[in-house]
Design a protein around this motif. Structure first.
Motif, PDB file in Angstrom:
ATOM      1  N   ASP A  98       0.832  -1.211   0.000  1.00 60.60           N
ATOM      2  CA  ASP A  98       0.000   0.000   0.000  1.00 60.60           C
ATOM      3  C   ASP A  98       0.862   1.255   0.000  1.00 60.60           C
ATOM      4  O   ASP A  98       0.580   2.218  -0.725  1.00 60.60           O
ATOM      5  CB  ASP A  98      -0.935  -0.002   1.215  1.00 60.60           C
ATOM      6  N   ASP A 102       1.139   4.050  -2.829  1.00 59.47           N
ATOM      7  CA  ASP A 102       0.872   5.461  -2.513  1.00 59.47           C
ATOM      8  C   ASP A 102       1.873   6.358  -3.235  1.00 59.47           C
ATOM      9  O   ASP A 102       1.522   7.441  -3.718  1.00 59.47           O
ATOM     10  CB  ASP A 102       0.957   5.692  -0.997  1.00 59.47           C
ATOM     11  N   TYR A 103       3.121   5.897  -3.308  1.00 60.68           N
ATOM     12  CA  TYR A 103       4.115   6.684  -4.039  1.00 60.68           C
ATOM     13  C   TYR A 103       3.866   6.620  -5.545  1.00 60.68           C
ATOM     14  O   TYR A 103       3.864   7.649  -6.232  1.00 60.68           O
ATOM     15  CB  TYR A 103       5.532   6.188  -3.730  1.00 60.68           C
ATOM     16  N   GLY A 106       1.137   8.799  -6.689  1.00 60.55           N
ATOM     17  CA  GLY A 106       1.241  10.223  -6.398  1.00 60.55           C
ATOM     18  C   GLY A 106       0.784  10.660  -5.029  1.00 60.55           C
ATOM     19  O   GLY A 106       0.635  11.860  -4.768  1.00 60.55           O
ATOM     20  N   LYS A 107       0.585   9.727  -4.077  1.00 61.18           N
ATOM     21  CA  LYS A 107       0.125  10.097  -2.750  1.00 61.18           C
ATOM     22  C   LYS A 107       1.269  10.271  -1.759  1.00 61.18           C
ATOM     23  O   LYS A 107       1.056  10.732  -0.638  1.00 61.18           O
ATOM     24  CB  LYS A 107      -0.850   9.025  -2.216  1.00 61.18           C
ATOM     25  N   ARG A 108       2.470   9.863  -2.150  1.00 61.41           N
ATOM     26  CA  ARG A 108       3.670  10.040  -1.331  1.00 61.41           C
ATOM     27  C   ARG A 108       4.723  10.750  -2.159  1.00 61.41           C
ATOM     28  O   ARG A 108       4.821  10.543  -3.366  1.00 61.41           O
ATOM     29  CB  ARG A 108       4.237   8.686  -0.873  1.00 61.41           C
ATOM     30  N   ARG A 285       6.815   5.704 -11.666  1.00 64.12           N
ATOM     31  CA  ARG A 285       5.831   6.738 -11.331  1.00 64.12           C
ATOM     32  C   ARG A 285       5.616   7.687 -12.505  1.00 64.12           C
ATOM     33  O   ARG A 285       4.487   8.083 -12.796  1.00 64.12           O
ATOM     34  CB  ARG A 285       6.291   7.512 -10.095  1.00 64.12           C
TER      35      ARG A 285
END
Length: 408
Positions: A98, A102-103, A106-108, A285
């Motif tokens: 998870d 997230d990275y 784009g969440k980290r 990413r």
């Protein structure tokens, strides 16, 4: 003009078919590879225990007895521990997945894998749970053997020492676990690549006390010939003298460091692989961001193409027949692709997986079906939708005052 008017719907239809093909692939990728929930499900399907057993049995270098792999006692301990803690291990693996996603999504801001590992799989509480469930008999025996290896034991006492091993090990085990758990952070930092080494100093004063008790009981239960004719007081005095000589050579502490447990080349390899993995995540990413942008762009293009077809025909029967044919054609094409993909997976994967652990082979052989499931859903949905639209195009009857679609 009539030529252009007839050519335009065909061109828009071709573009729509191609756009649906691209969108179907994107829909499949979004529903599987880029979906953390899908990955979590796959982790649940994976037989972690079988893989751990395969891993610990793989040759990793030369051991003291010349055989590859982990010592048998450690192998058994690791396997038993994983068996007991498998649900918790899956939970920690899922948490690591998870955080990684997230990275990627784009969440980290950072892909710091060392931080991810230390907060999940290499978390202190998890490590302590492992130690609590770990039978450290193999380690207690190793400590006892190491401590006695340099001690000059009288020949007539060697048999008693050997017979006392199990009792001494049982007494020493309870003092080892807390000391290892106290050094958990330094060990985990090393494994995660945060530090370059660690050292655990285990106080084994209890070892001397336990050895004396066990040896005393064994000797006096069945004394050697030279003890048999002595008075109890003289026998006790001689035993104390002999054991004092033995105890004087036993070190009060035992050190466990990184070099004694891990190959330094493996440690360098781990650090390098983590750094390489982080670079890969950074690139991944960027690719995902580009992919998501293109995916949304294709979705908008599909809507515009459909709107263009509607505006050109402006008749319900023509619109539904045109779109129905495109949807039906793509649905059949997409499902055919799925069938071909499954066929090649079933015929080629078993050959490619030869030599892999059986549990891993089973998992991989089932994976294509789950990977292609979104494509199946998307293709069948459009196929059914196409059939419905074609049926509508044949059964629809125009009202006199509704000869065409209203102008927009």
């Amino acid at each position: 003009m009539k030529f252009l008017k007839g050519l335009t719907p065909s061109l828009l239809g071709l573009l729509l078919f191609l756009s649906l093909s691209i969108f179907g692939l994107g829909f499949t990728i979004n529903g599987t590879i880029l979906n953390p929930e899908f990955i979590r499900t796959e982790v649940e399907e994976l037989d972690i225990l079988a893989l751990v057993q395969e891993f610990v049995n793989q040759p990793t270098g030369e051991t003291q007895n010349g055989a590859g792999g982990l010592p048998k006692e450690l192998d058994t301990a690791v396997t038993d521990t994983v068996t007991q803690l498998e649900p918790l291990l899956r939970e920690q693996i899922t948490a690591a997945i998870d955080l990684t996603y997230d990275y990627l999504l784009g969440k980290r801001a950072s892909p710091d894998l060392a931080v991810i590992l230390r907060s999940t799989i290499l978390q202190k509480d998890f490590f302590i749970d492992i130690i609590d469930n770990l039978d450290v008999t193999f380690l207690a025996r190793e400590i006892l053997s190491e401590q006695l290896s340099s001690v000059q034991i009288p020949v007539q006492f060697q048999g008693y020492v050997d017979a006392s091993y199990d009792n001494v090990v049982s007494d020493v085990k309870p003092i080892i676990k807390p000391q290892i758990e106290a050094a958990a952070d330094s060990v985990l930092d090393y494994l995660a690549g945060v530090s370059d080494g660690f050292s655990i100093i285990i106080d084994v004063e209890q070892l001397t006390t336990s050895l004396r008790t066990a040896l005393h009981d064994a000797v006096f239960a069945s004394p050697p010939p030279e003890f048999a004719l002595m008075t109890p007081e003289l026998r006790e005095s001689l035993f104390n003298q002999i054991f004092q000589d033995i105890a004087g050579e036993i070190q009060p502490t035992f050190e466990i460091d990184a070099a004694s447990l891990f190959d330094t080349t493996d440690r360098v390899s781990i650090a390098g692989e983590l750094a390489q993995a982080e670079k890969g995540l950074v690139q991944a990413r960027q690719y995902i961001e580009n992919f998501q942008f293109g995916y949304k762009l294709i979705a908008v293009l599909i809507l515009l193409l459909m709107a263009g077809i509607i505006l050109i025909h402006r008749q319900v029967r023509s619109v539904t027949r045109n779109l129905g044919a495109i949807f039906l054609g793509y649905g059949a094409f997409g499902y055919a692709v799925v069938l071909v993909g499954r066929y090649f997976a079933n015929t080629q994967l078993p050959l490619a997986l030869a030599g892999m652990p059986p549990s891993f082979q089973v998992w991989v052989l089932q994976l294509p079906g789950r990977l292609l499931l979104p494509m199946v859903v998307f293709s069948l949905t459009l196929l059914v939708g196409g059939v419905v639209l074609l049926v509508v195009s044949f059964v629809y009857r125009r009202s006199p005052d509704r000869a065409s679609l209203p102008a927009i």
